[in-house]
Enzyme design. Structure first.
Site, PDB file in Angstrom:
ATOM      1  N   GLU A  10     -49.011 -59.702  23.224  1.00  5.50           N
ATOM      2  CA  GLU A  10     -47.936 -60.609  23.629  1.00  5.50           C
ATOM      3  C   GLU A  10     -46.686 -59.831  24.026  1.00  5.50           C
ATOM      4  O   GLU A  10     -46.381 -58.784  23.468  1.00  5.50           O
ATOM      5  CB  GLU A  10     -47.559 -61.552  22.483  1.00  5.50           C
ATOM      6  CG  GLU A  10     -48.601 -62.579  22.141  1.00  5.50           C
ATOM      7  CD  GLU A  10     -48.182 -63.442  20.962  1.00  5.50           C
ATOM      8  OE1 GLU A  10     -47.015 -63.344  20.544  1.00  5.50           O
ATOM      9  OE2 GLU A  10     -49.014 -64.201  20.469  1.00  5.50           O
ATOM     10  N   CYS A  16     -39.142 -58.374  24.545  1.00  2.52           N
ATOM     11  CA  CYS A  16     -39.720 -57.928  23.283  1.00  2.52           C
ATOM     12  C   CYS A  16     -41.124 -57.417  23.566  1.00  2.52           C
ATOM     13  O   CYS A  16     -41.974 -58.170  24.062  1.00  2.52           O
ATOM     14  CB  CYS A  16     -39.764 -59.084  22.284  1.00  2.52           C
ATOM     15  SG  CYS A  16     -40.503 -58.648  20.693  1.00  2.52           S
ATOM     16  N   CYS A  64     -51.944 -55.639  13.593  1.00  2.00           N
ATOM     17  CA  CYS A  64     -50.958 -54.990  12.715  1.00  2.00           C
ATOM     18  C   CYS A  64     -51.545 -54.842  11.316  1.00  2.00           C
ATOM     19  O   CYS A  64     -52.155 -55.765  10.783  1.00  2.00           O
ATOM     20  CB  CYS A  64     -49.682 -55.822  12.666  1.00  2.00           C
ATOM     21  SG  CYS A  64     -48.360 -55.071  11.685  1.00  2.00           S
ATOM     22  N   CYS A 115     -47.357 -58.166   6.280  1.00  2.00           N
ATOM     23  CA  CYS A 115     -46.297 -59.012   5.731  1.00  2.00           C
ATOM     24  C   CYS A 115     -46.850 -60.433   5.546  1.00  2.00           C
ATOM     25  O   CYS A 115     -47.465 -60.982   6.459  1.00  2.00           O
ATOM     26  CB  CYS A 115     -45.091 -59.025   6.667  1.00  2.00           C
ATOM     27  SG  CYS A 115     -44.372 -57.386   6.908  1.00  2.00           S
ATOM     28  N   CYS A 158     -46.073 -63.325   8.215  1.00  2.00           N
ATOM     29  CA  CYS A 158     -46.033 -62.997   9.640  1.00  2.00           C
ATOM     30  C   CYS A 158     -47.326 -63.345  10.361  1.00  2.00           C
ATOM     31  O   CYS A 158     -48.421 -63.031   9.892  1.00  2.00           O
ATOM     32  CB  CYS A 158     -45.747 -61.502   9.791  1.00  2.00           C
ATOM     33  SG  CYS A 158     -45.623 -60.966  11.498  1.00  2.00           S
ATOM     34  N   LEU A 188     -36.148 -55.661   6.282  1.00  2.00           N
ATOM     35  CA  LEU A 188     -35.943 -55.501   4.838  1.00  2.00           C
ATOM     36  C   LEU A 188     -36.495 -56.716   4.080  1.00  2.00           C
ATOM     37  O   LEU A 188     -37.365 -56.600   3.232  1.00  2.00           O
ATOM     38  CB  LEU A 188     -34.460 -55.303   4.546  1.00  2.00           C
ATOM     39  CG  LEU A 188     -34.091 -54.865   3.139  1.00  2.00           C
ATOM     40  CD1 LEU A 188     -34.747 -53.536   2.790  1.00  2.00           C
ATOM     41  CD2 LEU A 188     -32.566 -54.757   3.009  1.00  2.00           C
ATOM     42  N   CYS A 218     -44.094 -64.347  16.491  1.00  2.00           N
ATOM     43  CA  CYS A 218     -44.769 -63.184  17.050  1.00  2.00           C
ATOM     44  C   CYS A 218     -46.239 -63.181  16.639  1.00  2.00           C
ATOM     45  O   CYS A 218     -46.560 -63.277  15.462  1.00  2.00           O
ATOM     46  CB  CYS A 218     -44.084 -61.915  16.548  1.00  2.00           C
ATOM     47  SG  CYS A 218     -44.828 -60.417  17.148  1.00  2.00           S
TER      48      CYS A 218
END
Length: 355
Positions: free
Chosen positions: A92, A105, A112, A116, A119, A220, A341
Site C-alpha cells: 500500500e 506514505c 511486518c 503491534c 495494527c 512509542l 495502514c
C-alpha cells in the site's frame, strides 16, 4: 537474467554503472533528468540519448515493476493505492493532501514482523524487504498519477510509515532517501522526509551516524515497559531504557527534534497517569521532543481496542502541555477508504484467498 528497477540506483550508483559500461560522463545527467524530471514511461522516450545507450539500459533494467491493483479516493482528497509487485505480493501507498503540500506514505516491507497488537499492517507476517527501486517506484507511481491530472502538482513530503519496519530494511531505505532527495531529480528536501521506527535501538545509532537531515519519528505508544510490552512485542527486545539510550545518542549526534507517536487506545494508555509518566520520560529531551497523539483507527481484527473519546484525548493533551511537553493531535486522513495502514491489503488478500 532478471532485470532490476533502474529507480533503485542512486545518482552515484547510476554514474558508476554507466561509466563501467563504457558510457560518457554526460550521459548520467541526461538519463537522470529523463527519469525524474521528465518522468518517462519507457527508455525509448529519452530523445537526446543515443540508441546504443537506450539498448544497454533496456538490456539490464526496467522502468516499472509495480502495477496498480486498486485506487481508492477519499472525500478529503486522500488517495490510497494498492500496488502489485512483480512477484505477486501486494503493498500500500497513500497520498495525503495538507495545507503545506502533498505527502506520500510509503511501504518498505511486504508484511511486518513487529507485531503491534493494534495494527492492521502486522496482520500478515513479513515475507521480504522491498528493494530501493520498489520503494522509489511508489513515489514515481504517485507523481505520474499527479502528472496525468495536469495541475502542476508534485509530491513535496514523504513519510516512511507504511507497511513494515523501515530501519529493518536499512540499506534499501537509505538508497531510497538518497534518490528522492537528490537535487537534480525529485528534489524532495531532507527535512520534508520523515522515517518512522517502532524502536530498533541498534538501528537508531546507525541512522544517526549517516548524517542525513531527514526527520525521525518513534512509535512509542506507552510510557512504561509493562504497558508497552503488552501492546508492542518489540519492547521485549528493546525496552524503553535501551530505546532512550539510543535517543540520547541520536540527539547528541544530530541535535534534531524527534517526534514520538502515541496512539490513543481507550482505557489502555490514555489515563492521566500515563500522560504524567510520558512527560517524565521525555523531560530531559523536551526541547527536542514532540508528541503526536493519534486517535486510534479501529480495525476489525483488533476489535478489543477502541478509540479514546475526544474528552480523554484533550485531557491527555492538556496534561502533557502543562508538563512542558510540545504535542498535538493528528486526526486521520481518508477515514472512508480503509485508512488503517495495511487494511486495504489484508482485505484484498482475503478476497483472493476466498476465490
Amino acid at each position: 537474467m532478471s532485470k532490476s528497477s533502474i529507480y533503485g540506483l542512486t545518482y552515484e550508483q547510476l554514474k558508476d554503472w554507466l561509466m563501467e559500461h563504457g558510457q560518457q560522463r554526460f550521459r548520467v545527467d541526461q538519463v537522470w533528468n529523463w527519469l525524474y524530471k521528465k518522468r518517462i514511461h519507457q527508455f525509448s522516450d529519452m530523445k537526446n540519448v543515443n540508441k546504443q545507450t537506450i539498448a544497454l539500459l533496456e538490456e539490464h533494467f526496467v522502468l516499472g515493476t509495480l502495477e496498480e491493483e486498486i485506487k481508492q479516493e477519499s472525500k478529503d482528497g486522500t488517495i490510497k493505492f494498492l500496488f502489485r509487485l512483480a512477484d505477486g505480493n501486494l503493498i500500500e501507498t497513500v497520498l495525503m493532501r495538507f495545507n503545506y503540500g502533498l505527502s506520500v506514505c510509503v511501504t518498505t516491507q511486504v508484511g511486518c514482523n513487529i507485531g503491534c497488537s493494534f495494527c492492521a499492517s502486522g496482520l500478515l507476517s513479513k515475507s521480504r524487504d522491498l528493494t530501493s527501486g520498489e520503494i522509489v517506484e511508489q513515489i514515481m507511481m504517485v507523481q505520474k498519477h499527479l502528472d496525468t491530472r495536469e495541475k502542476d502538482e508534485r509530491v513535496s513530503h514523504i513519510v516512511v510509515m507504511g507497511i513494515g519496519e523501515p530501519l529493518d530494511n536499512f540499506t534499501h531505505l537509505m538508497d531510497f532517501i538518497y534518490v528522492v532527495n537528490d537535487d537534480k531529480g525529485l528534489n524532495i528536501g531532507a527535512r520534508h522526509i520523515t522515517v518512522s521506527t517502532s524502536g530498533l535501538a541498534h538501528k537508531i545509532y546507525q541512522f544517526a551516524d549517516t548524517g542525513v537531515q531527514v526527520n525521525l519519528a518513534i512509535s512509542l505508544h506507552a510510557p512504561n515497559n509493562e504497558l508497552r510490552r503488552n501492546i508492542m512485542k518489540i519492547n521485549k527486545a528493546f525496552p524503553i531504557e535501551k530505546l532512550m539510550k539510543s535517543v540520547d545518542y541520536y540527539l547528541e549526534k544530530t541535535n534534531r527534534r524527534i517526534t514520538y507517536e502515541y496512539i490513543m487506545l481507550k482505557d489502555v494508555n490514555d489515563h492521566e497517569e500515563e500522560a504524567i509518566q510520558l512527560a517524565k520520560l521525555l523531560k530531559n529531551h523536551r526541547k527536542l521532543a514532540y508528541v503526536n497523539l493519534i486517535p486510534y483507527n479501529p480495525v476489525d481484527e483488533h476489535s478489543h481496542y477502541q478509540r479514546s473519546d475526544s474528552e480523554t484525548i484533550q485531557a491527555f493533551f492538556e496534561t502533557l502541555k502543562d508538563q512542558g511537553i510540545h504535542c498535538g493531535v493528528r486526526w486521520e486522513n481518508g477515514a472512508d477508504i480503509d485508512a488503517a495502514c495495511g487494511q486495504l491489503r489484508s482485505k484484498q488478500i482475503k478476497k483472493e484467498t476466498a476465490k
